[in-house]
Design an enzyme around this catalytic site. Structure first.
Site, short mmCIF file in Angstrom:
data_model
loop_
_atom_site.label_atom_id
_atom_site.label_comp_id
_atom_site.label_asym_id
_atom_site.label_seq_id
_atom_site.Cartn_x
_atom_site.Cartn_y
_atom_site.Cartn_z
N GLY A 24 6.84 3.43 5.48
CA GLY A 24 6.45 2.18 6.15
C GLY A 24 6.56 2.44 7.65
N ARG A 66 5.19 12.95 9.57
CA ARG A 66 4.02 12.25 9.00
C ARG A 66 3.00 12.05 10.11
NH1 ARG A 66 4.67 7.43 4.87
NH2 ARG A 66 2.61 8.14 4.25
N CYS A 136 0.12 -2.99 -0.34
CA CYS A 136 1.16 -2.03 -0.02
C CYS A 136 2.50 -2.74 0.21
CB CYS A 136 0.77 -1.16 1.17
SG CYS A 136 1.80 0.32 1.35
N SER A 138 4.54 -3.88 3.42
CA SER A 138 4.72 -4.00 4.87
C SER A 138 5.90 -4.91 5.17
CB SER A 138 3.45 -4.59 5.50
OG SER A 138 3.76 -5.23 6.71
N ASP A 205 -0.38 0.62 10.21
CA ASP A 205 0.23 1.87 10.68
C ASP A 205 -0.22 2.18 12.09
OD1 ASP A 205 0.35 2.19 7.58
OD2 ASP A 205 1.75 3.63 8.44
C1 RUB Z 1 2.94 1.95 4.34
C2 RUB Z 1 1.88 1.03 4.82
C3 RUB Z 1 2.33 -0.26 5.43
C4 RUB Z 1 2.40 -0.08 6.95
C5 RUB Z 1 3.05 -1.27 7.64
O1 RUB Z 1 2.44 3.21 3.99
O2 RUB Z 1 0.70 1.33 4.83
O3 RUB Z 1 1.41 -1.29 5.16
O4 RUB Z 1 3.15 1.07 7.24
O5 RUB Z 1 4.38 -1.38 7.21
P1 RUB Z 1 3.45 4.34 3.46
P2 RUB Z 1 5.48 -2.07 8.16
O6 RUB Z 1 4.14 3.79 2.24
O7 RUB Z 1 2.57 5.50 3.14
O8 RUB Z 1 4.41 4.66 4.57
O9 RUB Z 1 4.99 -3.46 8.41
O10 RUB Z 1 6.74 -2.03 7.33
O11 RUB Z 1 5.59 -1.27 9.39
#
Ligand code: RUB
Length: 336
Positions: A24, A66, A136, A138, A205
């Site tokens: 995330g 990443r 996902c 978030s 992201d």
């Molecule tokens: C996580 C993802 C989330 C964003 C935003 O991808 O796409 O929607 O990172 O998250 P992964 P946040 O699981 O591949 O890291 O709002 O927590 O920053």
């Protein structure tokens, strides 16, 4: 001679980001500064020059974990900029350690504060009776929905499971734990249910200079289905998810993840001649996004460039060109 980086805790943390134990965008940014903090607290050198070289190694290691989420380089740059400035001002190794620890703490606090502010702003856009689709996992989208629930709104959520890593299950669980009625669906059912949805709320992201949003693979299909059904799309993004590199025409690198995430190893071996592609993110153009919710307020995606200029300064281009390592050197975000 400068000792190579041999800090077990730092290497483990870098590996945890790489293998998605920590994931995330917001969490990755905070983990990156935790990594620099680990480096500083374990560094023993009495030489400021050695400290800077080892700091550079720790920085590069964390940066390589990443490739997509800009929260990672932006968080690292936040600390690096302050450490480099202290070094230029003649700081000792001990003082550089202190600067690293303080800057890491400052970043963590401001990033948590940003999520809180976005959730307060975003929750005002949720109404009782809404059906919200999210994709996902978030933390910003979740915080916004939890805040709306706390302020007495009754609404429900449709969470997509988010193949191949199923982060949507985490979201569904978070909703349930907060007393928000939630339905988990497979990703490919997003359009099928869109006619029941009032709003889509997702995280990001990366937000690019032209207001496009890079988020978990599948986001752009959901946004497309939302546009077709005239459902508004809200993106929650702290300003450190805006990418300064995109001002200079850089494209966001989309992380390609291992084939084993798509098919189990045994199956892969039986299907040797089948090519597997597994991009982790996709790009949703600004035309498919209604608003971006930042800690500075709600903006249309087309205003992303204003956020970038405010954060990094109008000389963003020149400074990037001058610094081969893409180190940002001015602007509010970097503490000048
Ligand atoms: C996580 C993802 C989330 C964003 C935003 O991808 O796409 O929607 O990172 O998250 P992964 P946040 O699981 O591949 O890291 O709002 O927590 O920053």
């Amino acid at each position: 001679m400068v000792k190579p980086l041999a800090q077990k805790d730092l290497l483990k943390l870098a590996n945890d980001i790489k293998t998605m134990k920590i994931r995330g965008a917001a969490e990755i940014g905070r983990a990156a500064v935790d990594g620099l903090e680990l480096f500083a607290s374990e560094s023993k050198t009495a030489s400021a020059e050695d400290y800077m070289k080892q700091f550079g190694d720790a920085y590069k290691l964390l940066l390589s974990t990443r490739p997509t989420a800009v929260s990672l380089p932006n968080a690292l740059r936040y600390v690096k900029h302050r450490v480099e400035r202290a070094h230029r001002n003649g700081a000792s190794a001990d003082e550089l350690r202190g600067t690293t620890l303080n800057a890491a703490e400052e970043f963590r606090r401001s990033s948590q504060d940003a999520v809180r502010k976005i959730s307060e702003i975003g929750s005002k856009r949720i109404k009782s009776g809404d059906v919200i689709m999210t994709h996902c996992n978030s933390s910003v989208a979740i915080a916004t929905m939890v805040e709306a629930k706390k302020t007495g709104k009754e609404f429900s959520v449709i969470a997509t499971e988010t193949r191949p890593r199923f982060q949507g299950r985490l979201t569904a669980q978070a909703m349930a734990e907060n007393g928000i009625p939630v339905t988990l669906i497979i990703d490919s059912a997003a359009r099928y249910y869109m006619h029941k949805v009032d709003k889509v709320i997702i995280g990001a992201d990366v937000v690019t200079a032209n207001g496009a949003v890079v988020n978990k693979i599948g986001t752009s299909q959901i946004a497309l289905a939302a546009k077709e059904a005239r459902v508004r799309v809200f993106v929650g993004a702290e300003t450190y998810k805006f990418s300064p590199d995109t001002v200079l025409g850089e494209l966001v690198e989309i992380e390609e993840r291992p084939a084993e995430e798509v098919l189990p190893m045994g199956q892969l071996e039986k299907m040797k001649s089948v090519k597997i592609l597994n991009p982790a993110f996709d790009v949703t153009p600004p035309e498919y996004i209604d608003v971006i919710m930042t800690e500075k307020g709600i903006i249309p995606p087309q205003a992303a460039i204003l956020i970038l200029m405010e954060e990094f300064g109008w000389s963003i281009g020149e400074e990037h060109a001058a610094a081969a390592g893409k180190t940002l050197v001015s602007g509010e975000n970097n503490g000048d």
